[in-house]
Write a protein that holds these residues in place. Structure first.
Motif, short mmCIF file in Angstrom:
data_model
loop_
_atom_site.label_atom_id
_atom_site.label_comp_id
_atom_site.label_asym_id
_atom_site.label_seq_id
_atom_site.Cartn_x
_atom_site.Cartn_y
_atom_site.Cartn_z
N TRP A 59 0.86 -1.19 0.00
CA TRP A 59 0.00 0.00 0.00
C TRP A 59 0.89 1.24 0.00
O TRP A 59 1.91 1.27 0.70
N ILE A 60 0.55 2.22 -0.81
CA ILE A 60 1.33 3.46 -0.83
C ILE A 60 0.38 4.64 -0.72
O ILE A 60 -0.68 4.68 -1.35
N HIS A 61 0.76 5.60 0.13
CA HIS A 61 -0.02 6.83 0.29
C HIS A 61 0.38 7.82 -0.79
O HIS A 61 1.57 8.09 -1.00
N THR A 62 -0.59 8.40 -1.47
CA THR A 62 -0.31 9.42 -2.48
C THR A 62 -0.95 10.74 -2.05
O THR A 62 -1.77 10.77 -1.13
N ALA A 63 -0.57 11.80 -2.72
CA ALA A 63 -1.21 13.09 -2.46
C ALA A 63 -2.67 13.03 -2.93
O ALA A 63 -3.08 12.10 -3.62
N PHE A 64 -3.43 14.03 -2.53
CA PHE A 64 -4.87 14.04 -2.78
C PHE A 64 -5.22 13.83 -4.26
O PHE A 64 -6.22 13.22 -4.61
N GLU A 65 -4.34 14.34 -5.14
CA GLU A 65 -4.72 14.43 -6.55
C GLU A 65 -4.12 13.36 -7.44
O GLU A 65 -4.43 13.33 -8.64
N ASN A 66 -3.27 12.48 -6.94
CA ASN A 66 -2.50 11.70 -7.91
C ASN A 66 -2.47 10.19 -7.70
O ASN A 66 -1.50 9.55 -8.08
N ALA A 67 -3.50 9.59 -7.13
CA ALA A 67 -3.52 8.12 -7.01
C ALA A 67 -3.43 7.48 -8.39
O ALA A 67 -2.73 6.47 -8.58
N ALA A 68 -4.15 8.04 -9.36
CA ALA A 68 -4.14 7.46 -10.70
C ALA A 68 -2.75 7.55 -11.33
O ALA A 68 -2.30 6.62 -12.01
N ALA A 69 -2.05 8.67 -11.11
CA ALA A 69 -0.71 8.83 -11.68
C ALA A 69 0.27 7.86 -11.03
O ALA A 69 1.10 7.24 -11.71
N VAL A 70 0.19 7.72 -9.71
CA VAL A 70 1.11 6.79 -9.01
C VAL A 70 0.83 5.36 -9.43
O VAL A 70 1.75 4.58 -9.70
N ALA A 71 -0.46 4.99 -9.51
CA ALA A 71 -0.81 3.63 -9.93
C ALA A 71 -0.33 3.38 -11.36
O ALA A 71 0.14 2.27 -11.69
N SER A 72 -0.41 4.39 -12.21
CA SER A 72 0.09 4.26 -13.59
C SER A 72 1.59 3.99 -13.59
O SER A 72 2.10 3.15 -14.36
N GLY A 73 2.31 4.69 -12.71
CA GLY A 73 3.76 4.48 -12.61
C GLY A 73 4.10 3.08 -12.15
O GLY A 73 5.08 2.47 -12.64
N ILE A 74 3.31 2.55 -11.22
CA ILE A 74 3.53 1.17 -10.76
C ILE A 74 3.33 0.19 -11.92
O ILE A 74 4.11 -0.75 -12.11
N ASP A 75 2.29 0.43 -12.70
CA ASP A 75 2.00 -0.43 -13.86
C ASP A 75 3.18 -0.42 -14.83
O ASP A 75 3.65 -1.48 -15.26
N VAL A 76 3.67 0.76 -15.17
CA VAL A 76 4.77 0.88 -16.13
C VAL A 76 6.05 0.25 -15.57
O VAL A 76 6.78 -0.48 -16.27
N ALA A 77 6.34 0.50 -14.29
CA ALA A 77 7.58 -0.01 -13.69
C ALA A 77 7.58 -1.54 -13.65
O ALA A 77 8.60 -2.17 -13.98
N LEU A 78 6.46 -2.13 -13.28
CA LEU A 78 6.41 -3.60 -13.22
C LEU A 78 6.55 -4.21 -14.61
O LEU A 78 7.16 -5.27 -14.77
N LYS A 79 6.00 -3.54 -15.61
CA LYS A 79 6.16 -4.05 -16.99
C LYS A 79 7.63 -3.99 -17.40
O LYS A 79 8.15 -4.93 -18.02
N LYS A 80 8.31 -2.89 -17.07
CA LYS A 80 9.73 -2.76 -17.41
C LYS A 80 10.57 -3.83 -16.72
O LYS A 80 11.56 -4.32 -17.26
N LEU A 81 10.15 -4.22 -15.49
CA LEU A 81 10.89 -5.21 -14.72
C LEU A 81 10.50 -6.64 -15.10
O LEU A 81 11.08 -7.60 -14.59
N GLY A 82 9.48 -6.76 -15.96
CA GLY A 82 9.02 -8.09 -16.34
C GLY A 82 8.27 -8.80 -15.24
O GLY A 82 8.23 -10.03 -15.19
N LYS A 83 7.64 -8.02 -14.32
CA LYS A 83 6.96 -8.61 -13.16
C LYS A 83 5.49 -8.23 -13.11
O LYS A 83 4.87 -8.27 -12.06
N ARG A 84 4.90 -7.84 -14.22
CA ARG A 84 3.53 -7.33 -14.21
C ARG A 84 2.48 -8.44 -14.13
O ARG A 84 1.39 -8.22 -13.60
N SER A 85 2.79 -9.63 -14.63
CA SER A 85 1.79 -10.70 -14.73
C SER A 85 1.26 -11.13 -13.37
O SER A 85 2.03 -11.34 -12.42
N GLY A 86 -0.07 -11.27 -13.27
CA GLY A 86 -0.70 -11.80 -12.05
C GLY A 86 -0.88 -10.82 -10.92
O GLY A 86 -1.30 -11.21 -9.82
N ILE A 87 -0.55 -9.55 -11.13
CA ILE A 87 -0.66 -8.55 -10.07
C ILE A 87 -1.78 -7.56 -10.40
O ILE A 87 -1.84 -7.03 -11.51
#
Length: 301
Positions: A59-87
């Motif tokens: 779980w990560i706390h984000t500022a009031f306005e950017n949960a969608a942006a942070v979640a997008s970053g997690i999605d991109v980072a996991l894809k770059k690491l090859g760890k996106r499947s099943g999450i």
């Protein structure tokens, strides 16, 4: 508490908090392979009083306005690491962090097509900071910044139709849900996390503190909102809003007045004198919304 619960009891939520009930259901449906980006708000404050936490998933706390942006970053980072499947990546926002402050980041995430499920827990005002009106607040509700009185009937504007606006972004899946209809809620969350691409679930979450009702009536209020047609349960798969499907139809819709009378924020519509003009307007708006959704539903058949 069942061993498979991912949202621990003992958090600091108010008794009868609809948001806490909804979060528990969401995590039961999503399962343990889930990462959450959570905006500032009641949910963040009541679950993470250091050094304690109610979260049994990352779980990560984000500022009031950017949960969608942070979640997008997690999605991109996991894809770059090859760890996106099943999450499953979930972005959690209240109505303030979604309808108003966070809408820009949400819209951007939907347009980019990030593989994130955004869930808004809608209690219809800024509850964490003092029950101020929001664009999610319904017409005629009394809040601290739209107080009812001799010259005011409360909030003057209608509630923003956030789920319809989100669906218009042509995303794979959009749905509305309520805690009283828990099987429907969990089915929709499971469907949302299973699609490839952005999805959105709008969960109606009554608040005993802000709506001023006894805490034991939270689920009953959720049920009454659905049975009156104030909150309609629907879903749409794919990019065509004309394919909308109403997932629950009351056998006979109850009068909206029954729902309003249960809450202190609408008490001024009944005392010191009955505001029949306002009550009729609210009922008319609900009837027209229901008619519109039913029309779309007929088109999809």
């Amino acid at each position: 508490m069942a061993s498979d619960e991912l949202f621990a009891s003992g958090h600091r939520g108010c008794a009868g908090c609809g948001e806490a009930i909804a979060v528990r259901m969401v995590l039961q449906a999503a399962g343990p392979n889930t990462i959450i980006a959570n905006v500032t708000g009641c949910l963040e404050v009541m679950t993470t009083a250091y050094p304690e936490t109610a979260w049994k998933v990352p779980w990560i706390h984000t500022a009031f306005e950017n949960a969608a942006a942070v979640a997008s970053g997690i999605d991109v980072a996991l894809k770059k690491l090859g760890k996106r499947s099943g999450i499953n990546i979930l972005a959690f926002g209240g109505d303030g962090g979604t309808f108003d402050i966070g809408f820009q980041a949400l819209s951007g995430m939907l347009e980019r097509g990030n593989n994130v499920t955004y869930i808004v827990f809608d209690n219809e005002a800024y509850m964490n900071t003092g029950i101020q009106r929001c664009s999610s607040t319904p017409f005629a509700a009394s809040t601290t910044t739209s107080p009812a009185g001799k010259v005011s009937i409360g909030k003057k504007q209608k509630k923003k139709p956030i789920a319809s606006i989100v669906a218009a972004h042509d995303i794979p899946y959009t749905a509305t849900a309520a805690i009283a209809n828990y099987r429907d809620l969990k089915r929709k969350v499971k469907k949302a996390v299973d699609v490839d691409g952005p999805s959105f679930v709008h969960i109606f979450s009554p608040c005993p503190t802000g709506w001023r009702y006894p805490s034991e009536l939270t689920v009953e209020l959720s049920r009454m909102a659905v049975e009156t047609g104030v909150f309609v349960l629907w879903e749409v798969e794919g990019p065509d809003l004309n394919n909308i499907k109403v997932t629950y139809r009351p056998k006979e819709r109850k009068p909206v007045e029954k729902y309003l009378k249960m809450q202190g924020r609408f008490r001024h519509l009944f005392k010191p004198e009955r505001r029949t003009d306002i009550l009729n307007k609210i009922q008319k708006d609900v009837d027209e919304k229901w008619k519109w959704l039913e029309g779309l539903n007929e088109m999809a058949r």
